[in-house]
Design a protein around this motif. Structure first.
Motif, PDB file in Angstrom:
ATOM      1  N   THR A   4      -6.716   4.244  -6.432  1.00 12.44           N
ATOM      2  CA  THR A   4      -5.372   4.175  -5.863  1.00 12.44           C
ATOM      3  C   THR A   4      -4.438   3.552  -6.886  1.00 12.44           C
ATOM      4  O   THR A   4      -4.875   3.041  -7.923  1.00 12.44           O
ATOM      5  CB  THR A   4      -5.366   3.310  -4.588  1.00 12.44           C
ATOM      6  N   ASP A   5      -3.140   3.559  -6.596  1.00 13.99           N
ATOM      7  CA  ASP A   5      -2.166   2.912  -7.485  1.00 13.99           C
ATOM      8  C   ASP A   5      -2.462   1.424  -7.622  1.00 13.99           C
ATOM      9  O   ASP A   5      -2.319   0.850  -8.695  1.00 13.99           O
ATOM     10  CB  ASP A   5      -0.744   3.103  -6.958  1.00 13.99           C
ATOM     11  N   VAL A   6      -2.895   0.799  -6.527  1.00 12.28           N
ATOM     12  CA  VAL A   6      -3.228  -0.629  -6.570  1.00 12.28           C
ATOM     13  C   VAL A   6      -4.436  -0.854  -7.467  1.00 12.28           C
ATOM     14  O   VAL A   6      -4.453  -1.773  -8.291  1.00 12.28           O
ATOM     15  CB  VAL A   6      -3.482  -1.183  -5.150  1.00 12.28           C
ATOM     16  N   ASP A   7      -5.457  -0.010  -7.335  1.00 11.82           N
ATOM     17  CA  ASP A   7      -6.638  -0.126  -8.195  1.00 11.82           C
ATOM     18  C   ASP A   7      -6.245  -0.020  -9.665  1.00 11.82           C
ATOM     19  O   ASP A   7      -6.688  -0.803 -10.500  1.00 11.82           O
ATOM     20  CB  ASP A   7      -7.662   0.970  -7.878  1.00 11.82           C
ATOM     21  N   GLU A   8      -5.419   0.958  -9.976  1.00 11.26           N
ATOM     22  CA  GLU A   8      -4.997   1.157 -11.366  1.00 11.26           C
ATOM     23  C   GLU A   8      -4.175  -0.028 -11.863  1.00 11.26           C
ATOM     24  O   GLU A   8      -4.317  -0.450 -13.008  1.00 11.26           O
ATOM     25  CB  GLU A   8      -4.229   2.467 -11.499  1.00 11.26           C
ATOM     26  N   ALA A   9      -3.327  -0.577 -11.007  1.00 12.15           N
ATOM     27  CA  ALA A   9      -2.526  -1.741 -11.399  1.00 12.15           C
ATOM     28  C   ALA A   9      -3.433  -2.939 -11.678  1.00 12.15           C
ATOM     29  O   ALA A   9      -3.240  -3.661 -12.659  1.00 12.15           O
ATOM     30  CB  ALA A   9      -1.514  -2.083 -10.312  1.00 12.15           C
ATOM     31  N   LEU A  10      -4.432  -3.142 -10.829  1.00 10.91           N
ATOM     32  CA  LEU A  10      -5.355  -4.261 -11.045  1.00 10.91           C
ATOM     33  C   LEU A  10      -6.162  -4.084 -12.320  1.00 10.91           C
ATOM     34  O   LEU A  10      -6.422  -5.043 -13.039  1.00 10.91           O
ATOM     35  CB  LEU A  10      -6.292  -4.422  -9.850  1.00 10.91           C
ATOM     36  N   LEU A  11      -6.561  -2.869 -12.606  1.00  8.06           N
ATOM     37  CA  LEU A  11      -7.342  -2.623 -13.814  1.00  8.06           C
ATOM     38  C   LEU A  11      -6.505  -2.741 -15.081  1.00  8.06           C
ATOM     39  O   LEU A  11      -7.041  -2.933 -16.162  1.00  8.06           O
ATOM     40  CB  LEU A  11      -8.010  -1.249 -13.744  1.00  8.06           C
TER      41      LEU A  11
END
Length: 158
Positions: A4-11
């Protein structure tokens, strides 16, 4: 699995976790993303295995002995964008204020415990709760600015 966008932001951000050595020993064998780094503070608090024998001593150590080592670690790393700390680490806010770093806290216990802390007066008044926390714990919730501002204050002397 799709990110998700959140996953990508965290990574895409760097995360520094600062556990004490005993907790790090529990965490270090688990796989983690490359953007997470662990740095530990010295063993300044009693072991998880022993803390029940002197819980008051454990709490005093958490409140009084962890701040300086964490502060020292922050001297040695690039300035973080945010400090995320357990709500029971009030010194994290002091570090953030001194270093001009925003601080967010998380509540590590169940919502039930949170509710008991914040509504103990009602529970006590209605005979549902035997522990009288009046004067020991104060919980103030401010929703006036369209966000939750929670202050939990303990009058326990350390």
């Amino acid at each position: 699995m799709e990110l998700t966008d959140v996953d990508e932001a965290l990574l895409s951000c760097q995360i520094l976790a600062i556990p004490y050595p005993e907790w790090f020993s529990f965490l270090k064998s688990d796989p983690k993303p490359d953007n997470i780094q662990f740095l530990t503070i010295p063993n300044v608090i009693p072991s998880e295995k022993e803390r029940s024998k002197d819980f008051e001593g454990f709490v005093k150590a958490v409140f009084t002995k962890m701040e300086a080592p964490v502060d020292s670690i922050l001297d040695a790393v690039p300035k973080p964008n945010l400090i995320l700390a357990d709500s029971f680490l009030p010194w994290a806010v002091s570090i953030g204020e001194r270093r001009n770093i925003p601080v967010a806290s998380f509540w590590p216990m169940s919502l039930t415990i949170f509710s008991i802390v914040c509504h103990h007066q009602l529970l006590l008044a209605n005979g549902h709760f035997e522990a009288n926390l009046t004067g020991i714990v104060t919980c103030r919730i401010d929703m006036s600015k369209k966000h939750l501002n929670l202050n939990i204050h303990s009058n326990i002397k350390i």
